[in-house]
Scaffold this motif. Structure first.
Motif, mmCIF file in Angstrom:
data_model
loop_
_atom_site.group_PDB
_atom_site.id
_atom_site.type_symbol
_atom_site.label_atom_id
_atom_site.label_comp_id
_atom_site.label_asym_id
_atom_site.label_seq_id
_atom_site.Cartn_x
_atom_site.Cartn_y
_atom_site.Cartn_z
ATOM 1 N N ILE A 32 29.769 34.430 4.465
ATOM 2 C CA ILE A 32 29.594 34.389 3.016
ATOM 3 C C ILE A 32 29.963 32.988 2.544
ATOM 4 C CG2 ILE A 32 30.299 35.305 0.772
ATOM 5 C CD1 ILE A 32 31.211 37.847 2.235
ATOM 6 N N VAL A 33 29.023 32.327 1.894
ATOM 7 C CA VAL A 33 29.280 31.020 1.293
ATOM 8 C C VAL A 33 29.066 31.145 -0.210
ATOM 9 C CG1 VAL A 33 28.511 28.622 1.110
ATOM 10 C CG2 VAL A 33 28.667 29.714 3.357
ATOM 11 N N SER A 34 30.066 30.761 -0.984
ATOM 12 C CA SER A 34 29.974 30.813 -2.437
ATOM 13 C C SER A 34 29.801 29.406 -2.994
ATOM 14 C CB SER A 34 31.232 31.447 -3.037
ATOM 15 O OG SER A 34 31.294 32.827 -2.727
ATOM 16 N N LEU A 35 28.829 29.284 -3.882
ATOM 17 C CA LEU A 35 28.613 28.046 -4.631
ATOM 18 C C LEU A 35 29.018 28.330 -6.067
ATOM 19 C CD1 LEU A 35 27.405 25.128 -4.780
ATOM 20 C CD2 LEU A 35 25.226 26.222 -5.368
ATOM 21 N N VAL A 36 30.064 27.654 -6.534
ATOM 22 C CA VAL A 36 30.607 27.954 -7.849
ATOM 23 C C VAL A 36 30.540 26.717 -8.742
ATOM 24 C CG1 VAL A 36 32.131 29.763 -6.964
ATOM 25 C CG2 VAL A 36 32.982 27.417 -7.123
ATOM 26 N N GLY A 37 30.485 26.988 -10.025
ATOM 27 C CA GLY A 37 30.428 25.908 -10.995
ATOM 28 C C GLY A 37 30.056 26.474 -12.357
ATOM 29 N N GLY A 201 37.322 34.417 -3.428
ATOM 30 C CA GLY A 201 38.184 35.373 -2.736
ATOM 31 C C GLY A 201 37.487 36.059 -1.583
ATOM 32 N N VAL A 202 36.171 36.268 -1.695
ATOM 33 C CA VAL A 202 35.427 36.965 -0.648
ATOM 34 C C VAL A 202 34.763 36.000 0.331
ATOM 35 C CG1 VAL A 202 33.146 37.106 -1.773
ATOM 36 C CG2 VAL A 202 33.946 39.007 -0.363
ATOM 37 N N ALA A 203 34.682 34.705 -0.029
ATOM 38 C CA ALA A 203 33.908 33.738 0.749
ATOM 39 C C ALA A 203 34.662 33.219 1.975
ATOM 40 C CB ALA A 203 33.514 32.560 -0.130
ATOM 41 N N HIS A 204 33.929 33.027 3.055
ATOM 42 C CA HIS A 204 34.476 32.292 4.194
ATOM 43 C C HIS A 204 34.633 30.821 3.824
ATOM 44 C CE1 HIS A 204 32.534 35.826 6.126
ATOM 45 N NE2 HIS A 204 33.615 35.791 6.887
ATOM 46 N N ARG A 205 33.604 30.284 3.160
ATOM 47 C CA ARG A 205 33.651 28.897 2.690
ATOM 48 C C ARG A 205 33.052 28.815 1.296
ATOM 49 N NH1 ARG A 205 30.546 25.480 4.588
ATOM 50 N NH2 ARG A 205 29.068 26.916 5.556
ATOM 51 N N GLY A 206 33.406 27.745 0.597
ATOM 52 C CA GLY A 206 32.879 27.567 -0.741
ATOM 53 C C GLY A 206 32.565 26.122 -1.044
ATOM 54 N N TYR A 207 31.681 25.945 -2.014
ATOM 55 C CA TYR A 207 31.329 24.631 -2.535
ATOM 56 C C TYR A 207 31.460 24.675 -4.051
ATOM 57 C CZ TYR A 207 28.986 23.813 1.992
ATOM 58 O OH TYR A 207 28.693 23.684 3.334
ATOM 59 N N VAL A 208 31.924 23.575 -4.623
ATOM 60 C CA VAL A 208 31.998 23.440 -6.081
ATOM 61 C C VAL A 208 30.945 22.431 -6.500
ATOM 62 C CG1 VAL A 208 33.432 22.825 -8.054
ATOM 63 C CG2 VAL A 208 34.464 23.966 -6.067
ATOM 64 N N ILE A 209 30.107 22.820 -7.457
ATOM 65 C CA ILE A 209 29.055 21.935 -7.940
ATOM 66 C C ILE A 209 29.300 21.599 -9.408
ATOM 67 C CG2 ILE A 209 27.513 23.887 -8.482
ATOM 68 C CD1 ILE A 209 25.156 22.034 -7.681
ATOM 69 N N GLU A 210 29.185 20.331 -9.724
ATOM 70 C CA GLU A 210 29.319 19.854 -11.109
ATOM 71 C C GLU A 210 28.156 18.927 -11.413
ATOM 72 O OE1 GLU A 210 33.089 17.980 -11.646
ATOM 73 O OE2 GLU A 210 34.253 19.809 -11.279
ATOM 74 N N THR A 211 27.457 19.218 -12.499
ATOM 75 C CA THR A 211 26.300 18.415 -12.946
ATOM 76 C C THR A 211 25.413 17.989 -11.776
ATOM 77 O OG1 THR A 211 27.646 16.373 -12.978
ATOM 78 C CG2 THR A 211 27.446 17.611 -15.032
ATOM 79 N N GLY A 212 25.080 18.964 -10.947
ATOM 80 C CA GLY A 212 24.112 18.737 -9.888
ATOM 81 C C GLY A 212 24.634 18.102 -8.621
ATOM 82 N N ARG A 213 25.943 17.905 -8.527
ATOM 83 C CA ARG A 213 26.525 17.268 -7.344
ATOM 84 C C ARG A 213 27.618 18.148 -6.749
ATOM 85 N NH1 ARG A 213 25.344 13.111 -10.926
ATOM 86 N NH2 ARG A 213 24.309 11.272 -10.015
ATOM 87 N N ILE A 214 27.622 18.260 -5.428
ATOM 88 C CA ILE A 214 28.720 18.950 -4.755
ATOM 89 C C ILE A 214 29.937 18.030 -4.797
ATOM 90 C CG2 ILE A 214 29.563 19.938 -2.598
ATOM 91 C CD1 ILE A 214 27.280 21.563 -3.763
ATOM 92 N N GLU A 222 41.199 28.666 0.275
ATOM 93 C CA GLU A 222 41.784 27.329 0.158
ATOM 94 C C GLU A 222 41.382 26.674 -1.177
ATOM 95 O OE1 GLU A 222 40.453 23.035 1.945
ATOM 96 O OE2 GLU A 222 40.427 24.731 3.321
ATOM 97 N N LEU A 223 40.106 26.796 -1.526
ATOM 98 C CA LEU A 223 39.641 26.239 -2.800
ATOM 99 C C LEU A 223 40.279 26.972 -3.975
ATOM 100 C CD1 LEU A 223 35.815 25.687 -2.148
ATOM 101 C CD2 LEU A 223 37.570 23.920 -2.413
ATOM 102 N N LEU A 224 40.364 28.289 -3.858
ATOM 103 C CA LEU A 224 40.922 29.089 -4.947
ATOM 104 C C LEU A 224 42.389 28.747 -5.203
ATOM 105 C CD1 LEU A 224 40.195 31.308 -6.949
ATOM 106 C CD2 LEU A 224 40.812 32.994 -5.216
ATOM 107 N N ALA A 225 43.096 28.323 -4.164
ATOM 108 C CA ALA A 225 44.521 28.002 -4.292
ATOM 109 C C ALA A 225 44.762 26.604 -4.874
ATOM 110 C CB ALA A 225 45.205 28.118 -2.931
ATOM 111 N N ARG A 226 43.707 25.793 -4.966
ATOM 112 C CA ARG A 226 43.886 24.422 -5.441
ATOM 113 C C ARG A 226 44.209 24.393 -6.934
ATOM 114 N NH1 ARG A 226 40.691 19.786 -2.564
ATOM 115 N NH2 ARG A 226 41.106 18.872 -4.601
ATOM 116 N N LYS A 227 45.211 23.623 -7.296
ATOM 117 C CA LYS A 227 45.638 23.555 -8.684
ATOM 118 C C LYS A 227 44.551 22.968 -9.577
ATOM 119 C CE LYS A 227 48.713 24.159 -11.890
ATOM 120 N NZ LYS A 227 49.055 25.529 -12.307
ATOM 121 N N ASP A 228 43.814 21.966 -9.081
ATOM 122 C CA ASP A 228 42.778 21.362 -9.923
ATOM 123 C C ASP A 228 41.637 22.341 -10.205
ATOM 124 O OD1 ASP A 228 42.100 21.266 -7.248
ATOM 125 O OD2 ASP A 228 41.194 19.277 -7.333
ATOM 126 N N ILE A 229 41.314 23.209 -9.238
ATOM 127 C CA ILE A 229 40.316 24.245 -9.464
ATOM 128 C C ILE A 229 40.817 25.246 -10.492
ATOM 129 C CG2 ILE A 229 39.128 26.209 -8.394
ATOM 130 C CD1 ILE A 229 37.866 23.767 -7.410
#
Length: 236
Positions: A32-37, A201-214, A222-229
């Motif tokens: 499972i790969v989640s792309l969030v933004g 929470g369910v993803a093995h890996r994730g990507y964060v996209i902002e204005t068309g850029r990863i 790991e991403l969910l635990a990041r303070k900046d996220i």
């Protein structure tokens, strides 16, 4: 665990408006790969490119080692790519059973009646509602129908656009449990979602996209635990 989908240096847009800029990501088998933004970041555009509903400007999309650019949308579905669009994409005036039968029109589909019965076992409410028009179902039931129809196509990967949209929190939790169970059975899933807690929470890996850029990638938790996220997207 082999790679099933790969996107390299993908650029795309609409007319003179560029929406995606050099996007790179990949999905492995059974992952499972989640792309969030946020809204407008380009998430839906990316899924439409994978399905062949939009044209790329540059870059490549590779499925099981093969360049997808030579395949039309219906051919991509036959290769094993099922797309559940935002809003679920069911045919509201057809019955539940008729919607499921449509999944069997894909040339990869086999034992369609058996697959429909499997859908009824997985989601007993669909059996109860099989003769109802799909538009009369609740949001959660419609999502179950959309997932079931995609599975009847015998996919290798399902790409899902905002599966939690418009659903009550308890139903969202149920839908994400279903997604996890599908991956546990060996299916690959590329998920785009605004509900970061559930998606990462369910993803093995994730990507964060902002204005068309990863702008970030890593393990889902790991991403969910990041303070900046947490600060940027959860207001924590």
């Amino acid at each position: 665990m082999g790679e099933i989908l790969r996107i390299d240096n993908l650029c795309a847009g609409y007319g003179d408006l560029q929406v995606l800029f050099d996007v790179n990501l990949h999905v492995n088998e059974g992952e499972i790969v989640s792309l969030v933004g946020s809204n407008g970041a380009g998430k839906t555009t990316l899924l439409r490119l994978i399905s062949g509903l939009e044209k790329i400007k540059s870059g490549t999309i590779t499925y099981r080692g093969e360049d997808l650019s030579k395949y039309k949308p219906y051919q991509r579905a036959s290769l094993g790519i099922s797309h559940i669009p935002q809003g679920r994409g069911i045919l509201r005036k057809l019955s539940v059973k008729e919607n499921l039968a449509l999944g069997g029109l894909n040339k990869n589909a086999a034992n369609v009646n058996e697959k429909i019965e499997e859908a009824y076992v997985r989601f007993p409410i669909l059996k109860e509602r099989q003769n109802q028009v799909a538009g009369s179902l609740s949001g959660g039931e419609q999502q179950m129908l959309a997932i079931s129809r995609a599975l009847i196509m015998n996919p290798k990967i399902i790409i899902m656009d905002e599966p939690s949209m418009g659903l009550a929190p308890i139903v969202v939790k149920e839908v994400f449990n279903i997604i996890k169970n599908l991956a546990d059975s060996g299916l690959s899933i590329l998920l785009i979602e605004q509900n970061l807690v559930q998606a990462l929470g369910v993803a093995h890996r994730g990507y964060v996209i902002e204005t068309g850029r990863i702008v970030m990638e890593g393990g889902g938790k790991e991403l969910l635990a990041r303070k900046d996220i947490q600060t940027a997207y959860l207001g924590i």
